[in-house]
Design an enzyme around this catalytic site. Structure first.
Site, PDB file in Angstrom:
ATOM      1  N   LYS A  13       0.712  -1.164   0.045  1.00 43.57           N
ATOM      2  CA  LYS A  13       0.100  -0.117   0.150  1.00 43.57           C
ATOM      3  C   LYS A  13       0.839   1.306   0.077  1.00 43.57           C
ATOM      4  CE  LYS A  13      -2.075  -0.977   3.941  1.00 43.57           C
ATOM      5  NZ  LYS A  13      -1.444  -2.434   4.315  1.00 43.57           N
ATOM      6  N   ARG A  88      -9.426   0.611   9.027  1.00 48.09           N
ATOM      7  CA  ARG A  88      -9.054  -0.801   9.447  1.00 48.09           C
ATOM      8  C   ARG A  88     -10.222  -1.326  10.333  1.00 48.09           C
ATOM      9  NH1 ARG A  88      -3.089   0.635   9.236  1.00 48.09           N
ATOM     10  NH2 ARG A  88      -2.052  -1.373   9.393  1.00 48.09           N
ATOM     11  N   ARG A 127      11.867  -6.272   5.036  1.00 48.07           N
ATOM     12  CA  ARG A 127      11.647  -4.870   5.271  1.00 48.07           C
ATOM     13  C   ARG A 127      12.547  -4.691   6.633  1.00 48.07           C
ATOM     14  NH1 ARG A 127       5.762  -1.899   5.531  1.00 48.07           N
ATOM     15  NH2 ARG A 127       5.738  -2.824   7.443  1.00 48.07           N
ATOM     16  N   ARG A 133      11.662  -0.705  11.886  1.00 46.97           N
ATOM     17  CA  ARG A 133      10.439  -0.797  12.401  1.00 46.97           C
ATOM     18  C   ARG A 133      10.165  -1.924  13.652  1.00 46.97           C
ATOM     19  NH1 ARG A 133       5.422   0.060   8.334  1.00 46.97           N
ATOM     20  NH2 ARG A 133       4.402  -1.028  10.276  1.00 46.97           N
ATOM     21  N   ARG A 144      -0.041  -8.841  13.448  1.00 46.63           N
ATOM     22  CA  ARG A 144      -1.058  -7.932  12.632  1.00 46.63           C
ATOM     23  C   ARG A 144      -1.542  -8.630  11.672  1.00 46.63           C
ATOM     24  NH1 ARG A 144       4.424  -5.431  11.020  1.00 46.63           N
ATOM     25  NH2 ARG A 144       3.389  -3.895   9.597  1.00 46.63           N
TER      26      ARG A 144
HETATM   27  P1  AMP Z   1       0.995   0.406   9.002  1.00 45.20           P
HETATM   28  O1  AMP Z   1       2.209   1.176   8.991  1.00 45.20           O
HETATM   29  O2  AMP Z   1      -0.191   0.994   8.085  1.00 45.20           O
HETATM   30  O3  AMP Z   1       1.390  -0.850   8.978  1.00 45.20           O
HETATM   31  O4  AMP Z   1       0.641   0.705  10.856  1.00 45.20           O
HETATM   32  C1  AMP Z   1       1.408   0.354  11.540  1.00 45.20           C
HETATM   33  C2  AMP Z   1       0.553   0.370  13.156  1.00 45.20           C
HETATM   34  O5  AMP Z   1      -0.018   1.443  13.325  1.00 45.20           O
HETATM   35  C3  AMP Z   1      -0.540  -0.679  13.085  1.00 45.20           C
HETATM   36  O6  AMP Z   1      -0.135  -2.124  13.239  1.00 45.20           O
HETATM   37  C4  AMP Z   1      -1.350  -0.145  14.211  1.00 45.20           C
HETATM   38  O7  AMP Z   1      -0.752  -0.293  15.555  1.00 45.20           O
HETATM   39  C5  AMP Z   1      -1.227   1.260  13.903  1.00 45.20           C
HETATM   40  N1  AMP Z   1      -2.287   1.874  12.978  1.00 45.20           N
HETATM   41  C6  AMP Z   1      -2.035   2.384  11.717  1.00 45.20           C
HETATM   42  N2  AMP Z   1      -3.346   3.011  11.048  1.00 45.20           N
HETATM   43  C7  AMP Z   1      -4.259   2.392  11.828  1.00 45.20           C
HETATM   44  C8  AMP Z   1      -5.623   2.262  11.960  1.00 45.20           C
HETATM   45  N3  AMP Z   1      -6.273   2.964  10.861  1.00 45.20           N
HETATM   46  N4  AMP Z   1      -6.272   1.786  13.247  1.00 45.20           N
HETATM   47  C9  AMP Z   1      -5.690   1.614  14.101  1.00 45.20           C
HETATM   48  N5  AMP Z   1      -4.236   1.260  14.130  1.00 45.20           N
HETATM   49  C10 AMP Z   1      -3.650   1.843  13.133  1.00 45.20           C
END
Ligand code: AMP
Length: 187
Positions: A13, A88, A127, A133, A144
């Site tokens: 994404k 989400r 990654r 990260r 996740r």
């Molecule tokens: P991402 O970079 O999109 O994989 O997000 C990393 C982490 O941020 C996720 O595992 C969640 O802990 C938090 N996070 C990101 N977007 C959301 C969302 N829309 N709702 C809840 N937690 C989020």
């Protein structure tokens, strides 16, 4: 244009948001990036979010909904935006509908990147070697993916009912994925 990019962690994404940004002049809004920035700046929100993020859990709805509502009202979002990693949960999707409804801005497309789980795990582990990260280790990655299946996957149906979902094969060369994506959203 208002686009939502959906898919499990590691589906591409973020990478493909950037392809769209480079082609069309709209911006990318990534809740993950915004939360990571808040964590690194140790803001009150960042401090609250960190534990959830480190364990691969979702940050509470009211926090992310608040961030998004504030962000999409800003002037630079007038020409459109890409939502990367939001919504989400059903609550987030409903809150987004309400906000966009008030702003009179319909969603144009929801793109779902389809990638088999084995490949997702491989990509996320790769990654973790390039970026530092804290949530890219095997145990957290599995959580996740599990959270995605339990809480986010049902949004496919939510948007399918409104005929907004476009499926993309997210495997293979990123340039090929990009071509499929551009065709699906007509750019
Ligand atoms: P991402 O970079 O999109 O994989 O997000 C990393 C982490 O941020 C996720 O595992 C969640 O802990 C938090 N996070 C990101 N977007 C959301 C969302 N829309 N709702 C809840 N937690 C989020």
């Amino acid at each position: 244009m208002i686009l939502i990019l959906m898919g499990p962690p590691g589906a591409g994404k973020g990478t493909q948001s950037q392809s769209i940004v480079d082609k069309v002049s709209i911006l990318q809004i990534s809740t993950g990036d915004m939360l990571r920035k808040a964590v690194s700046e140790e803001t009150e929100m960042g401090v609250k979010a960190q534990g959830f993020m480190d364990s691969g859990e979702l940050v509470p709805d009211e926090v992310v909904i608040g961030i998004i509502e504030e962000r999409i009202r800003e002037k630079d979002c007038e020409n459109g935006f890409i939502l990367d990693g939001f919504p989400r949960t059903n609550e987030q999707a409903e809150a987004l509908d309400e906000t966009l409804g008030r702003l009179n801005k319909p969603i144009d497309h929801v793109v779902y990147f389809d990638v088999p789980e084995k490949e997702l795990i491989m990509r996320l582990l790769e990654r973790s070697e390039k970026e530092s990260r804290t949530d890219d280790n095997l145990e957290v990655i599995k959580n996740r993916l599990d959270i995605f299946r339990k809480k986010t996957e049902s949004l496919i149906e939510f948007y399918q009912k409104r005929d907004l979902i476009r499926y993309i094969d997210g495997t293979g060369n990123p340039d090929d994925v990009k071509e499929r994506l551009f065709r699906a959203i007509g750019v």
